[in-house]
Scaffold this motif. Structure first.
Motif, PDB file in Angstrom:
ATOM      1  N   THR A  34       0.832  -1.206   0.000  1.00  0.00           N
ATOM      2  CA  THR A  34       0.000   0.000   0.000  1.00  0.00           C
ATOM      3  C   THR A  34       0.866   1.255   0.000  1.00  0.00           C
ATOM      4  O   THR A  34       0.525   2.245  -0.654  1.00  0.00           O
ATOM      5  N   PHE A  35       2.005   1.209   0.688  1.00  0.00           N
ATOM      6  CA  PHE A  35       2.913   2.350   0.695  1.00  0.00           C
ATOM      7  C   PHE A  35       3.421   2.634  -0.708  1.00  0.00           C
ATOM      8  O   PHE A  35       3.441   3.790  -1.153  1.00  0.00           O
ATOM      9  N   LEU A  36       3.814   1.588  -1.428  1.00  0.00           N
ATOM     10  CA  LEU A  36       4.313   1.781  -2.788  1.00  0.00           C
ATOM     11  C   LEU A  36       3.214   2.282  -3.721  1.00  0.00           C
ATOM     12  O   LEU A  36       3.455   3.121  -4.589  1.00  0.00           O
ATOM     13  N   GLU A  37       1.986   1.770  -3.544  1.00  0.00           N
ATOM     14  CA  GLU A  37       0.871   2.240  -4.367  1.00  0.00           C
ATOM     15  C   GLU A  37       0.577   3.716  -4.119  1.00  0.00           C
ATOM     16  O   GLU A  37       0.401   4.484  -5.061  1.00  0.00           O
ATOM     17  N   THR A  38       0.541   4.109  -2.845  1.00  0.00           N
ATOM     18  CA  THR A  38       0.263   5.516  -2.546  1.00  0.00           C
ATOM     19  C   THR A  38       1.393   6.412  -3.029  1.00  0.00           C
ATOM     20  O   THR A  38       1.147   7.520  -3.495  1.00  0.00           O
ATOM     21  N   LYS A  39       2.616   5.926  -2.933  1.00  0.00           N
ATOM     22  CA  LYS A  39       3.755   6.700  -3.416  1.00  0.00           C
ATOM     23  C   LYS A  39       3.640   6.923  -4.920  1.00  0.00           C
ATOM     24  O   LYS A  39       3.891   8.027  -5.417  1.00  0.00           O
ATOM     25  N   LYS A  40       3.221   5.891  -5.647  1.00  0.00           N
ATOM     26  CA  LYS A  40       3.049   6.009  -7.091  1.00  0.00           C
ATOM     27  C   LYS A  40       1.922   6.991  -7.426  1.00  0.00           C
ATOM     28  O   LYS A  40       2.055   7.839  -8.309  1.00  0.00           O
ATOM     29  N   LYS A  41       0.808   6.896  -6.683  1.00  0.00           N
ATOM     30  CA  LYS A  41      -0.319   7.812  -6.914  1.00  0.00           C
ATOM     31  C   LYS A  41       0.080   9.256  -6.631  1.00  0.00           C
ATOM     32  O   LYS A  41      -0.276  10.169  -7.383  1.00  0.00           O
ATOM     33  N   LEU A  42       0.823   9.468  -5.540  1.00  0.00           N
ATOM     34  CA  LEU A  42       1.254  10.820  -5.200  1.00  0.00           C
ATOM     35  C   LEU A  42       2.203  11.380  -6.248  1.00  0.00           C
ATOM     36  O   LEU A  42       2.174  12.570  -6.548  1.00  0.00           O
TER      37      LEU A  42
END
Length: 118
Positions: A34-42
């Protein structure tokens, strides 16, 4: 004679600890995902915000240059150029009292508005 892997007895780990380790590993993997997904979205969001800011700057620079160009063109022809006025209006509705007369309103709060019904 040296002890081999078969003769050496390993200490047993309780099943609850094994379950706890497994659950913690799954939670950590999920948290990292989830951290990597949110980082990509940001990252994508940041790019979009930067692009919008660039578009805003280019648009207003172009408008400013057009204003200057039109003023120079009018001056060259001996005319006057009047820039456009801002097209913005604030509309506010103040409701009167339900029990009170229809002509009275809360104009004491906002004195620049005419009373209701006029």
């Amino acid at each position: 004679m040296a002890p081999t892997a078969q003769t050496k007895k390993l200490p047993t780990v309780p099943e609850t600890l094994l379950k706890k380790r497994k659950i913690n590993a799954e939670r950590k993997a999920k948290r990292v995902k989830t951290f990597l997904e949110t980082k990509k979205k940001l990252r994508l969001k940041r790019r979009l915000i930067f692009k919008r800011a660039e578009d805003y700057v280019t648009e207003y620079r172009r408008k400013e240059r057009d204003e200057i160009r039109l003023a120079r063109q009018a001056r060259k022809l001996g005319n006057f150029y009047v820039p456009a006025e801002p097209k913005l209006a604030f509309v506010m509705r103040i409701r009167g009292y339900v029990q009170g007369p229809s002509g009275t309103c809360a104009t004491s709060l906002v004195e620049f508005l005419p009373p209701c019904g006029q």
